[in-house]
Enzyme design. Structure first.
Site, PDB file in Angstrom:
ATOM      1  N   LEU A 246       0.828  -1.194   0.000  1.00 37.09           N
ATOM      2  CA  LEU A 246       0.000   0.000   0.000  1.00 37.09           C
ATOM      3  C   LEU A 246       0.873   1.259   0.000  1.00 37.09           C
ATOM      4  O   LEU A 246       0.733   2.122  -0.852  1.00 37.09           O
ATOM      5  CB  LEU A 246      -0.934   0.003   1.211  1.00 37.09           C
ATOM      6  CG  LEU A 246      -1.809   1.250   1.403  1.00 37.09           C
ATOM      7  CD1 LEU A 246      -2.739   1.449   0.206  1.00 37.09           C
ATOM      8  CD2 LEU A 246      -2.619   1.141   2.700  1.00 37.09           C
TER       9      LEU A 246
ATOM     10  N   GLY B 192       2.571   7.720   2.651  1.00 40.20           N
ATOM     11  CA  GLY B 192       2.561   6.782   3.772  1.00 40.20           C
ATOM     12  C   GLY B 192       1.233   6.880   4.495  1.00 40.20           C
ATOM     13  O   GLY B 192       0.283   6.155   4.200  1.00 40.20           O
ATOM     14  N   SER B 193       1.130   7.840   5.422  1.00 39.45           N
ATOM     15  CA  SER B 193      -0.137   8.044   6.126  1.00 39.45           C
ATOM     16  C   SER B 193      -1.247   8.487   5.179  1.00 39.45           C
ATOM     17  O   SER B 193      -2.416   8.136   5.351  1.00 39.45           O
ATOM     18  CB  SER B 193       0.049   9.076   7.246  1.00 39.45           C
ATOM     19  OG  SER B 193       0.930   8.592   8.238  1.00 39.45           O
TER      20      SER B 193
ATOM     21  N   GLY C 209      19.490  -1.979  34.258  1.00 37.24           N
ATOM     22  CA  GLY C 209      20.582  -1.035  34.402  1.00 37.24           C
ATOM     23  C   GLY C 209      21.548  -1.113  33.232  1.00 37.24           C
ATOM     24  O   GLY C 209      21.153  -1.210  32.071  1.00 37.24           O
ATOM     25  N   GLY C 210      22.845  -1.096  33.542  1.00 39.38           N
ATOM     26  CA  GLY C 210      23.863  -1.145  32.500  1.00 39.38           C
ATOM     27  C   GLY C 210      23.767  -2.390  31.649  1.00 39.38           C
ATOM     28  O   GLY C 210      24.018  -2.355  30.434  1.00 39.38           O
TER      29      GLY C 210
ATOM     30  N   GLU D  23       1.453   0.073   9.881  1.00 39.72           N
ATOM     31  CA  GLU D  23      -0.003  -0.099   9.697  1.00 39.72           C
ATOM     32  C   GLU D  23      -0.798   1.049  10.303  1.00 39.72           C
ATOM     33  O   GLU D  23      -1.809   0.855  10.973  1.00 39.72           O
ATOM     34  CB  GLU D  23      -0.455  -1.465  10.234  1.00 39.72           C
ATOM     35  CG  GLU D  23       0.149  -2.587   9.413  1.00 39.72           C
ATOM     36  CD  GLU D  23      -0.489  -3.938   9.638  1.00 39.72           C
ATOM     37  OE1 GLU D  23      -1.696  -3.976   9.947  1.00 39.72           O
ATOM     38  OE2 GLU D  23       0.219  -4.936   9.484  1.00 39.72           O
TER      39      GLU D  23
ATOM     40  N   GLN E 237      15.707  -0.226  31.941  1.00 38.70           N
ATOM     41  CA  GLN E 237      16.049   0.475  33.183  1.00 38.70           C
ATOM     42  C   GLN E 237      16.203  -0.504  34.349  1.00 38.70           C
ATOM     43  O   GLN E 237      17.098  -0.360  35.181  1.00 38.70           O
ATOM     44  CB  GLN E 237      14.970   1.511  33.502  1.00 38.70           C
ATOM     45  CG  GLN E 237      15.330   2.447  34.644  1.00 38.70           C
ATOM     46  CD  GLN E 237      16.419   3.439  34.262  1.00 38.70           C
ATOM     47  OE1 GLN E 237      16.657   3.668  33.078  1.00 38.70           O
ATOM     48  NE2 GLN E 237      17.092   4.003  35.242  1.00 38.70           N
TER      49      GLN E 237
ATOM     50  N   PRO F  13       6.854   5.827  -1.500  1.00 39.56           N
ATOM     51  CA  PRO F  13       7.808   6.803  -0.974  1.00 39.56           C
ATOM     52  C   PRO F  13       7.168   8.140  -0.598  1.00 39.56           C
ATOM     53  O   PRO F  13       7.595   8.789   0.362  1.00 39.56           O
ATOM     54  CB  PRO F  13       8.810   6.965  -2.128  1.00 39.56           C
ATOM     55  CG  PRO F  13       8.771   5.652  -2.841  1.00 39.56           C
ATOM     56  CD  PRO F  13       7.350   5.199  -2.760  1.00 39.56           C
TER      57      PRO F  13
ATOM     58  N   TRP G 126       8.500   0.442   2.013  1.00 39.41           N
ATOM     59  CA  TRP G 126       8.321  -0.107   3.365  1.00 39.41           C
ATOM     60  C   TRP G 126       7.568  -1.428   3.332  1.00 39.41           C
ATOM     61  O   TRP G 126       6.697  -1.686   4.166  1.00 39.41           O
ATOM     62  CB  TRP G 126       7.605   0.897   4.276  1.00 39.41           C
ATOM     63  CG  TRP G 126       8.216   2.252   4.251  1.00 39.41           C
ATOM     64  CD1 TRP G 126       7.686   3.388   3.739  1.00 39.41           C
ATOM     65  CD2 TRP G 126       9.512   2.608   4.762  1.00 39.41           C
ATOM     66  NE1 TRP G 126       8.560   4.440   3.862  1.00 39.41           N
ATOM     67  CE2 TRP G 126       9.702   3.991   4.499  1.00 39.41           C
ATOM     68  CE3 TRP G 126      10.539   1.897   5.389  1.00 39.41           C
ATOM     69  CZ2 TRP G 126      10.855   4.662   4.851  1.00 39.41           C
ATOM     70  CZ3 TRP G 126      11.699   2.580   5.734  1.00 39.41           C
ATOM     71  CH2 TRP G 126      11.846   3.941   5.481  1.00 39.41           C
TER      72      TRP G 126
END
Length: 390
Positions: free
Chosen positions: A133, A139-140, A346-347, A370, A343, A136, A164
């Site tokens: 659909l 899109g929307s 952590g690291g 979509e 989070q 370039p 896409w």
């Protein structure tokens, strides 16, 4: 101390058959998908053999009629299967959703002769589909697409570029929306195009931040000849067909989002209950406990929302507004949950040694595909207060 291991999500499935189906899917996920997911995503490998296995197992046509090779399963069940697949690897879960989307036009709007000729192979014959659909420059604003199909005798000559496209360049068939008339939504028609059609070629896959194992590419149509027998629906009906497919497809994206979020929560729980700081598990600290509680609540709420919309669809009732709500809420929830999972770790969460950073990168695309979540808000608002004034 309670058992800290993540527990399987409790499902409310309508029949014993559907419960057995989900048990089969969970077993297959562990054997064939989950263990290889991280390495294959890192290398960008598309697992075509997994889709062949899913086809052989009847899992690529679950929501379609058994008359043509489908599984006769309600959307309520199909979406929970998608969630399990996406939790193991989004490339697979989203791939199944896209394939189902690509089959929707023919299953819903094709003639009996077209359905008999093509659906069995599409639903259970090892084929993989894609949906064309976006372009370039559209899109929307999908109704402004520029790919053209011009009538020449009993054929249509398709020229233009689609963008896409999930499975672009590897799909066996494409459901293509092309302009056959004037400007706007009423000049668009749907076609079923073979993947090996002369004049059809794919660009190099996009270099994405996530879902590296799922090829996304532009498709170029250079005078592709498509017989009129592969036109789906009436001339000019294509945009309505596309919107109908997207309502169902958005529920698929919602289910995939909850699958990714659930996988992230499971990882966060396992880490928080095993990691010790200041002499006790970090899950004992209120700050983390509240974060985990919020993550679980978002997931449960999203799952309830997509299943509620699915039940409306299964009952033959309007569900467009609820589908937009489910897509919006579930994908936003997935982004929040996966970010919080990083989070919690952590690291370590920021390293590729743990999967939560991959989940976070994958969740982002679900807010875009979509119909972006801004488009979903427009859809919901139109249902509430009508179209915008001009």
């Amino acid at each position: 101390m309670p058992d800290r291991a993540p527990q399987p999500v409790e499902r409310q499935l309508p029949t014993e058959e559907s419960r057995d189906l989900l048990a089969l899917v969970r077993d297959m996920v562990q054997r064939e998908i989950a263990a290889q997911a991280a390495a294959e995503e890192d290398s960008g490998r598309f697992p075509r053999e997994v889709f062949s296995l899913l086809s052989e197992s009847g899992l690529l046509g679950l929501p379609y009629d058994s008359e043509h090779g489908g599984g006769d399963q309600p959307y309520e069940v199909y979406l929970q299967v998608l969630e399990e697949l996406a939790a193991a690897r989004l490339t697979v879960g989203l791939g199944v959703s896209v394939h189902s989307l690509a089959c929707h036009a023919l299953a819903g709007y094709g003639t009996k002769e077209q359905q008999a000729a093509h659906l069995p192979a599409m639903l259970g014959g090892g084929l993989l589909g894609a949906y064309c659909l976006s372009e370039p420059a559209s899109g929307s604003d999908a109704a402004s697409l520029r790919t053209k199909a011009v009538r020449e005798g009993d054929d249509w000559i398709v020229t233009g570029t689609k963008a896409w496209i999930t499975h672009g360049g590897i799909a066996d068939f494409y459901t293509v929306l092309a302009r056959t008339g004037g400007e706007g939504a009423r000049g668009i028609t749907a076609f079923l195009v073979p993947g090996d059609a002369p004049g059809l070629s794919a660009a190099a896959p996009e270099r994405k931040m996530g879902m590296k194992g799922s090829p996304t590419a532009q498709l170029h149509f250079d005078g592709v000849r498509v017989p009129d027998t592969r036109r789906i629906g009436e001339e000019g009906q294509g945009f309505a067909i596309a919107l109908s497919a997207l309502d169902s497809g958005r529920l698929g994206i919602a289910a995939c989002a909850i699958g990714v979020a659930q996988a992230a929560l499971d990882e966060a729980l396992a880490y928080a209950t095993g990691r010790r700081q200041f002499g006790r598990p970090i899950a004992d600290f209120q700050g983390l406990r509240f974060m985990l509680a919020d993550m679980a609540t978002q997931i449960e709420a999203g799952r309830a929302l997509y299943l509620s919309a699915a039940r409306l669809r299964d009952a033959g009732r309007p569900f467009s507004r609820q589908a937009a709500m489910a897509k919006l809420f579930c994908t936003d929830a997935a982004m929040k949950v996966t970010t919080d999972a990083v989070q919690v770790l952590g690291g370590y969460g920021y390293t590729a040694d743990f999967p939560v950073e991959r989940f976070m990168r994958e969740a982002k695309v679900l807010q875009i595909v979509e119909g972006t979540n801004q488009i979903q808000r427009m859809v919901i608002a139109r249902h509430l207060v009508g179209p915008e004034s001009r």
